[in-house]
Design a protein around this motif. Structure first.
Motif, mmCIF file in Angstrom:
data_model
loop_
_atom_site.group_PDB
_atom_site.id
_atom_site.type_symbol
_atom_site.label_atom_id
_atom_site.label_comp_id
_atom_site.label_asym_id
_atom_site.label_seq_id
_atom_site.Cartn_x
_atom_site.Cartn_y
_atom_site.Cartn_z
ATOM 1 N N LEU A 219 1.783 -24.835 -49.717
ATOM 2 C CA LEU A 219 2.972 -24.040 -50.018
ATOM 3 C C LEU A 219 2.626 -22.911 -50.991
ATOM 4 C CD1 LEU A 219 5.565 -26.922 -50.515
ATOM 5 C CD2 LEU A 219 5.559 -25.251 -48.647
ATOM 6 N N PRO A 220 3.355 -21.790 -50.919
ATOM 7 C CA PRO A 220 3.119 -20.710 -51.873
ATOM 8 C C PRO A 220 3.417 -21.189 -53.296
ATOM 9 C CG PRO A 220 4.480 -19.957 -50.030
ATOM 10 C CD PRO A 220 4.406 -21.444 -49.927
ATOM 11 N N SER A 221 2.544 -20.824 -54.233
ATOM 12 C CA SER A 221 2.769 -21.187 -55.632
ATOM 13 C C SER A 221 2.022 -20.200 -56.514
ATOM 14 C CB SER A 221 2.289 -22.610 -55.915
ATOM 15 O OG SER A 221 0.890 -22.643 -56.127
ATOM 16 N N CYS A 222 2.230 -20.332 -57.825
ATOM 17 C CA CYS A 222 1.507 -19.496 -58.789
ATOM 18 C C CYS A 222 0.438 -20.319 -59.491
ATOM 19 C CB CYS A 222 2.465 -18.884 -59.800
ATOM 20 S SG CYS A 222 3.505 -20.077 -60.662
ATOM 21 N N GLY A 223 0.002 -21.397 -58.871
ATOM 22 C CA GLY A 223 -1.014 -22.240 -59.475
ATOM 23 C C GLY A 223 -0.435 -23.077 -60.603
ATOM 24 N N SER A 224 -1.292 -23.482 -61.506
ATOM 25 C CA SER A 224 -0.852 -24.287 -62.644
ATOM 26 C C SER A 224 0.053 -23.450 -63.537
ATOM 27 C CB SER A 224 -2.075 -24.778 -63.424
ATOM 28 O OG SER A 224 -1.688 -25.585 -64.495
ATOM 29 N N VAL A 225 1.269 -23.939 -63.770
ATOM 30 C CA VAL A 225 2.281 -23.129 -64.454
ATOM 31 C C VAL A 225 2.133 -23.182 -65.968
ATOM 32 C CG1 VAL A 225 4.764 -22.787 -64.800
ATOM 33 C CG2 VAL A 225 3.891 -23.447 -62.551
ATOM 34 N N PHE A 226 1.794 -24.360 -66.498
ATOM 35 C CA PHE A 226 1.811 -24.554 -67.947
ATOM 36 C C PHE A 226 0.422 -24.871 -68.499
ATOM 37 C CE2 PHE A 226 5.961 -25.925 -66.288
ATOM 38 C CZ PHE A 226 6.803 -25.061 -66.983
ATOM 39 N N LYS A 227 0.182 -24.416 -69.722
ATOM 40 C CA LYS A 227 -1.035 -24.788 -70.425
ATOM 41 C C LYS A 227 -0.987 -26.281 -70.780
ATOM 42 C CE LYS A 227 -1.793 -20.256 -72.578
ATOM 43 N NZ LYS A 227 -1.915 -19.513 -73.843
ATOM 44 N N GLY A 245 10.670 -32.413 -57.729
ATOM 45 C CA GLY A 245 11.698 -32.156 -56.730
ATOM 46 C C GLY A 245 12.860 -31.342 -57.260
ATOM 47 N N PHE A 246 12.906 -31.110 -58.590
ATOM 48 C CA PHE A 246 13.976 -30.269 -59.134
ATOM 49 C C PHE A 246 13.862 -28.867 -58.556
ATOM 50 C CE2 PHE A 246 15.476 -27.104 -62.160
ATOM 51 C CZ PHE A 246 16.790 -27.517 -62.335
ATOM 52 N N GLN A 247 14.998 -28.302 -58.151
ATOM 53 C CA GLN A 247 14.963 -27.035 -57.422
ATOM 54 C C GLN A 247 16.092 -26.116 -57.851
ATOM 55 O OE1 GLN A 247 14.361 -27.569 -53.224
ATOM 56 N NE2 GLN A 247 15.179 -25.569 -52.668
ATOM 57 N N ILE A 248 15.774 -24.845 -58.002
ATOM 58 C CA ILE A 248 16.772 -23.788 -58.182
ATOM 59 C C ILE A 248 16.471 -22.726 -57.144
ATOM 60 C CG2 ILE A 248 17.671 -21.973 -59.682
ATOM 61 C CD1 ILE A 248 17.049 -23.706 -62.077
ATOM 62 N N GLY A 249 17.462 -22.391 -56.327
ATOM 63 C CA GLY A 249 17.208 -21.448 -55.246
ATOM 64 C C GLY A 249 16.114 -21.993 -54.355
ATOM 65 N N GLY A 250 15.082 -21.190 -54.126
ATOM 66 C CA GLY A 250 13.987 -21.632 -53.270
ATOM 67 C C GLY A 250 12.764 -22.099 -54.016
ATOM 68 N N ALA A 251 12.844 -22.209 -55.357
ATOM 69 C CA ALA A 251 11.708 -22.635 -56.164
ATOM 70 C C ALA A 251 11.884 -24.093 -56.574
ATOM 71 C CB ALA A 251 11.553 -21.753 -57.398
ATOM 72 N N GLN A 252 10.836 -24.882 -56.376
ATOM 73 C CA GLN A 252 10.931 -26.320 -56.593
ATOM 74 C C GLN A 252 9.718 -26.832 -57.378
ATOM 75 O OE1 GLN A 252 9.758 -29.348 -53.489
ATOM 76 N NE2 GLN A 252 11.994 -29.534 -53.298
ATOM 77 N N VAL A 253 9.976 -27.758 -58.313
ATOM 78 C CA VAL A 253 8.879 -28.480 -58.952
ATOM 79 C C VAL A 253 8.229 -29.345 -57.873
ATOM 80 C CG1 VAL A 253 8.199 -30.144 -60.711
ATOM 81 C CG2 VAL A 253 10.043 -28.504 -61.189
ATOM 82 N N ILE A 261 4.945 -25.222 -59.343
ATOM 83 C CA ILE A 261 6.257 -24.846 -58.818
ATOM 84 C C ILE A 261 5.997 -24.106 -57.514
ATOM 85 C CG2 ILE A 261 8.355 -23.500 -59.195
ATOM 86 C CD1 ILE A 261 7.928 -23.896 -62.208
ATOM 87 N N VAL A 262 6.627 -24.575 -56.452
ATOM 88 C CA VAL A 262 6.328 -24.054 -55.123
ATOM 89 C C VAL A 262 7.529 -23.321 -54.532
ATOM 90 C CG1 VAL A 262 4.519 -25.729 -54.599
ATOM 91 C CG2 VAL A 262 6.894 -26.329 -54.149
ATOM 92 N N ASN A 263 7.217 -22.408 -53.642
ATOM 93 C CA ASN A 263 8.243 -21.640 -52.924
ATOM 94 C C ASN A 263 8.552 -22.385 -51.630
ATOM 95 O OD1 ASN A 263 9.789 -19.804 -51.497
ATOM 96 N ND2 ASN A 263 8.525 -18.031 -52.009
ATOM 97 N N VAL A 264 9.689 -23.086 -51.607
ATOM 98 C CA VAL A 264 10.020 -23.901 -50.439
ATOM 99 C C VAL A 264 11.037 -23.238 -49.516
ATOM 100 C CG1 VAL A 264 9.458 -26.101 -51.542
ATOM 101 C CG2 VAL A 264 11.787 -25.193 -51.742
ATOM 102 N N ASP A 265 11.711 -22.176 -50.020
ATOM 103 C CA ASP A 265 12.753 -21.567 -49.186
ATOM 104 C C ASP A 265 13.106 -20.178 -49.693
ATOM 105 O OD1 ASP A 265 14.749 -21.116 -47.330
ATOM 106 O OD2 ASP A 265 16.234 -22.364 -48.346
ATOM 107 N N HIS A 266 12.228 -19.204 -49.415
ATOM 108 C CA HIS A 266 12.494 -17.798 -49.754
ATOM 109 C C HIS A 266 12.891 -17.635 -51.227
ATOM 110 C CE1 HIS A 266 13.217 -18.206 -45.369
ATOM 111 N NE2 HIS A 266 12.572 -17.053 -45.316
#
Length: 306
Positions: A219-227, A245-253, A261-266
């Protein structure tokens, strides 16, 4: 007001786009437009672009492979340079490799393996560019860039090309002096050791299999999010906070690895940032630990409609 015609005339051999969505270039598939987006192929072109921007007081942003990056939905004002067309890799007999800033770090590891050079296997699956890896002192599986890099060529804020040796790079955890000095990495030299090609490949394959089994690479992601917070692991804190599994819009843990954090839905960049804020607040409330972002966050907030 930026003179689009002027920057094109001053840099006739450079691909330059205007009002270009950066979602086409980021690994999250999110991000607003760049006012000016340029793709220099040489040091001289990069230097010329920076000189033009300085002369005309145009702000400058530099992007590599955009794998550990979030560009806000408002985009980036001024000039943005993507350096991935500067991607030459040179292998030397003294077990060193010199690579341009835009070269993929993974390609450096492949070149090292092909010549039986050992030491950079840890980076076999890191999707960033050489420049980004220097900028962030990228690392994985017990290795960091500062273990193998001996120096770098950089472009200073006043468009001068200089060499920085290892001490001048002042590496730290996900940090390098070029961040503080607003310098642009142009190339880096890796010092490696003699090895056996088959053993090197075996180690690289093992690490890539380990990465694929634990990280949401599908899935699309920005890699490791936190230090990594001192004494803790960010992913475990997030997992133990019940946030997978927490999700806001199309971004999900990610349900596969809580540190992603992955892009699951635009998803939008704003979705990503809202998830990050929620994760930070929840973990702090539960454990008293502040999660500092590792991902680089740049650009403008979107203009709110009335």
């Amino acid at each position: 007001m930026i003179n689009n015609e002027g920057i094109v005339k001053a840099n006739p051999n450079v691909e330059i786009l205007f009002n270009e969505s950066l979602s086409k270039y980021t690994h999250t598939l999110t991000g607003g437009p760049a006012d000016i987006l340029a793709f220099p192929e040489t040091v001289r072109q990069t230097q010329s672009l920076l000189a033009y921007a300085n002369q005309h007081e145009i702000p400058v942003t530099v992007i590599g492979n955009a794998s550990n990056l979030i560009v806000r939905d408002g985009g980036i004002r001024g000039l943005t340079m993507i350096l991935t067309k500067m991607n030459k890799i040179k292998v030397h007999e003294n077990h060193t490799i010199t690579a341009d800033a835009g070269a993929a770090l993974i390609d450096v590891t492949k070149a090292a393996q092909a010549h039986s050079f050992s030491g950079v296997e840890f980076a076999a699956g890191i999707p960033g560019s050489v420049g980004g890896a220097i900028f962030m002192n990228a690392g994985a599986y017990g290795g960091d860039i500062d273990d193998v890099v001996t120096g770098a060529e950089v472009l200073t804020a006043d468009d001068q090309v200089v060499h920085l040796d290892f001490d001048q790079l002042d590496f730290g955890y996900r940090h390098c002096s070029v961040q503080d000095n607003h310098q642009i990495v142009l190339a880096a030299t890796f010092s490696l050791t003699p090895g056996i090609a088959d053993k090197i490949q075996k180690r690289m394959t093992h690490l890539n299999q380990l990465r694929a089994s634990k990280q949401p690479l599908e899935l699309p992601s920005c890699g490791s999010v936190f230090k990594r917070p001192t004494g803790y692991f960010a992913g475990k804190l997030i997992h133990d906070s019940g946030l997978q599994g927490f999700q806001i819009g199309g971004a999900q843990v990610s349900t596969k690895h809580a540190g992603f954090i992955v892009n699951v839905d635009h998803a939008t960049a704003t979705d990503y940032l809202n998830v990050i804020t929620h994760v930070q607040k929840t973990v702090f409330d539960k454990f008293g630990v502040h999660l500092e972002t590792e991902v680089r966050i740049i650009g403008e907030e979107p203009v709110k409609s009335l």
